[in-house]
Enzyme design. Structure first.
Site, PDB file in Angstrom:
ATOM      1  N   ASP A 260      42.455  47.868  35.550  1.00 56.51           N
ATOM      2  CA  ASP A 260      41.447  46.243  35.991  1.00 56.51           C
ATOM      3  C   ASP A 260      40.658  45.880  34.948  1.00 56.51           C
ATOM      4  O   ASP A 260      39.598  47.078  34.346  1.00 56.51           O
ATOM      5  CB  ASP A 260      40.785  46.868  37.523  1.00 56.51           C
ATOM      6  CG  ASP A 260      42.397  47.712  38.458  1.00 56.51           C
ATOM      7  OD1 ASP A 260      42.891  47.079  38.244  1.00 56.51           O
ATOM      8  OD2 ASP A 260      42.196  48.059  39.221  1.00 56.51           O
TER       9      ASP A 260
ATOM     10  N   ASP B  85      47.598  47.521  34.009  1.00 53.01           N
ATOM     11  CA  ASP B  85      47.487  47.243  35.686  1.00 53.01           C
ATOM     12  C   ASP B  85      46.782  45.940  36.142  1.00 53.01           C
ATOM     13  O   ASP B  85      47.275  44.778  35.531  1.00 53.01           O
ATOM     14  CB  ASP B  85      46.494  48.161  36.324  1.00 53.01           C
ATOM     15  CG  ASP B  85      47.270  48.583  38.223  1.00 53.01           C
ATOM     16  OD1 ASP B  85      48.129  47.807  38.545  1.00 53.01           O
ATOM     17  OD2 ASP B  85      46.669  48.740  38.071  1.00 53.01           O
TER      18      ASP B  85
ATOM     19  N   ASP C 290      40.943  43.011  40.756  1.00 52.15           N
ATOM     20  CA  ASP C 290      41.220  43.556  41.797  1.00 52.15           C
ATOM     21  C   ASP C 290      40.018  43.786  42.729  1.00 52.15           C
ATOM     22  O   ASP C 290      38.842  43.850  42.488  1.00 52.15           O
ATOM     23  CB  ASP C 290      41.794  45.124  41.772  1.00 52.15           C
ATOM     24  CG  ASP C 290      43.094  44.757  41.629  1.00 52.15           C
ATOM     25  OD1 ASP C 290      43.971  43.543  40.970  1.00 52.15           O
ATOM     26  OD2 ASP C 290      43.712  45.556  41.492  1.00 52.15           O
TER      27      ASP C 290
ATOM     28  N   ARG D 153      51.065  38.358  42.103  1.00 51.61           N
ATOM     29  CA  ARG D 153      49.631  38.751  42.581  1.00 51.61           C
ATOM     30  C   ARG D 153      48.511  37.744  42.057  1.00 51.61           C
ATOM     31  O   ARG D 153      47.513  38.494  41.328  1.00 51.61           O
ATOM     32  CB  ARG D 153      49.431  40.174  42.039  1.00 51.61           C
ATOM     33  CG  ARG D 153      50.112  41.583  42.264  1.00 51.61           C
ATOM     34  CD  ARG D 153      49.995  42.303  42.781  1.00 51.61           C
ATOM     35  NE  ARG D 153      50.501  43.470  43.059  1.00 51.61           N
ATOM     36  CZ  ARG D 153      50.407  44.878  42.967  1.00 51.61           C
ATOM     37  NH1 ARG D 153      49.382  45.295  42.122  1.00 51.61           N
ATOM     38  NH2 ARG D 153      51.312  46.185  43.480  1.00 51.61           N
TER      39      ARG D 153
END
Length: 513
Positions: A161, A190, A194, A243
């Protein structure tokens, strides 16, 4: 009233494992920790002020960032860490202290509060090393770039992340940052942004998230529903699979963002998530809003959005796109004041303001930008930032000549100097040059590159050249008004060095002042 800072002192902030002192510059306390003030949900729950009022420390390595955290009087003592240079695995080590909990392979903001990390000077680049926020509160991250953070391959950091938050995090404002990767999960990357395990009151504003498989999530699974109250505004989401964000439970306010080339799914509200989606601009994308990959429904309230070349898939038991023609299926109340730019001007506003090293400009809420109101000088100095204000005086391109390196079928070099926004020049590829020329030397100090409707923001990087000498007059990352030192020349060239989609320049205006 505080007096201006007039001197700096050197403080030994920590020691490495071998005992060598780490010295960084420290200033007296400042009234403001960041440029401007927090917006969105980060203003609730007591607000987000970061290290305001605390000591200011300059850091050029990850070890110095950790040392600054570890040498505070306590884990909650306010601190402003001004970062310049490249932060990477080679200069980031674990530092120990009573007020910190750091690691060697990540910038660790763990079990702490009241911290600002601010990119200054020639810019702050976190290269292949992520920023991890855990059990922390009142954190500001502003004007930095984080790129190519991996969870597999080498080196690895932060679970892949770029910025990750987890475990009882409160009040985080991330502003004017650039988060990017060079591929998706198969390449070792990734999420870019997040939040999980009880993270609340977060705002992401005026930022760029691009070139990755995953933009970011709120909630790591269908049972992780403790995350809530997140605002996303004036961000660019570009070249992402999905996302943007993925919302599991909780409430997200998503307004005035520009979405370009979202390939699989966009705002994915599921498992009871509620998204208020206002005045965003979606372009060249698929399934930009809905509930995807689950039969646990989410909800949305929509208004004022523009869907430009957006495609929608068919509905099924685990695939519920909101479109075509999205309509609201819930009502959401927003507890803070905000101003909405019209969706039609969002591509231009976001291209002028979003990302690191752009002078931390913001929207005034009426489709124009404004300068920052406080704080140290951020970002590179000497690189002019385009502004949307119309130059004064006569457009010298009218009546001049023009040529270029190439032109796409159906476009003309002359289209950039005809005063007509409905005609445009495009290069034959993603990059190219377009020039304005005169028979005699002409003094120019400002140009205005006006992109054609539907392609605003496609120009991603450029140079302005004195074609007579080859000298570079200016460089930057978005089209618009560009100012440089007045120069007498017979030919001036705008060179596109990077683009998203097909660049289309409707007008190349030139001005003496």
């Amino acid at each position: 009233m505080r007096r201006p800072v007039t001197r700096r002192v050197l403080a030994a902030l920590a020691a490495t494992a071998t005992g060598a002192a780490i010295c960084v510059a420290v200033t007296t306390p400042q009234a403001s920790a960041a440029v401007g003030s927090a917006t969105g949900f980060a203003t609730r729950n007591g607000g987000t002020t970061g290290g305001a009022g605390g000591q200011t420390v300059r850091a050029t390595t990850g070890t110095q960032i950790h040392a600054a955290l570890c040498n505070r009087a306590s884990s909650s003592t306010p601190i402003i860490i001004q970062v310049e240079g490249t932060i990477n695995h080679g200069n980031t080590t674990r530092v120990s202290g009573s007020s910190c909990n750091t690691a060697a392979d990540v910038i660790e903001l763990k079990q702490i509060s009241n911290v600002t990390i601010l990119g200054v000077g020639n810019g702050a680049l976190f290269d292949q090393i992520g920023i991890h926020i855990r059990e922390a509160s009142n954190i500001i991250i502003q004007n930095v770039t984080v790129r190519n953070v991996k969870k597999s391959g080498s080196p690895i950091s932060n679970g892949g992340d770029a910025i990750g938050m987890e475990a009882n995090v409160r009040n985080v404002w991330v502003d004017h940052v650039t988060l990017e990767a060079s591929g998706g999960e198969s390449e070792g990357f990734d999420g870019l942004f997040d939040m999980k395990n009880n993270t609340q009151y977060v705002t992401l504003s005026y930022s760029i998230l691009r070139n990755s498989g995953r933009g970011g999530l709120i909630g790591s699974s269908e049972s992780d529903l403790s995350n809530d109250f997140v605002t996303f505004h004036h961000n660019l989401y570009e070249n992402l699979d999905s996302r943007v964000p993925l919302l599991r439970g909780g409430t997200a306010h998503i307004y005035n963002n520009h979405y370009v080339n979202i390939r699989e799914s966009g705002i994915n509200s599921r498992a009871g998530g509620r998204a208020k989606v206002d005045n965003n601009y979606f372009r060249n994308s698929k399934d930009v809003l809905g509930t995807f990959y689950t039969n646990q429904a989410g909800y949305w309230q929509v208004s004022g959005n523009t869907f430009d070349n957006v495609t929608w898939s068919s509905r099924s038991s685990d695939n519920n796109p909101a479109g075509p023609n999205p309509t609201s299926n819930t009502s959401i109340s927003i507890p803070y004041p905000y101003s909405l730019d019209a969706a039609s001007c969002v591509p231009n506003i976001v291209s002028q303001t979003a990302g690191a090293n752009k002078g931390i400009r913001t929207s005034n809420g009426s489709c124009a930008t404004q300068n920052p109101t406080s704080g140290p000088t951020p970002g590179p100095t000497g690189n002019p930032t385009p502004t949307p204000s119309q130059p004064s005086g006569t457009n010298l391109s009218i009546g001049a000549g023009s040529d270029g390196s190439s032109k796409a079928s159906g476009t003309s070099y002359g289209d950039v100097r005809d005063g007509n926004m409905s005609t445009a020049w495009s290069p034959s590829g993603a990059t190219g040059q377009i020039s304005i020329k005169w028979d005699t030397a002409t003094r120019v100090s400002r140009i205005n590159i006006r992109e054609a409707s539907g392609s605003v923001g496609n120009v991603r990087a450029w140079r302005v050249l004195n074609h007579d000498t080859g000298a570079v007059l200016a460089t930057g990352s978005s089209a618009g008004v560009i100012t440089f030192t007045a120069t007498s020349l017979r030919k001036i060239t705008f060179e596109i060095t990077s683009s998203s989609g097909t660049p289309r320049v409707a007008e190349f205006e030139t001005y003496a002042s």
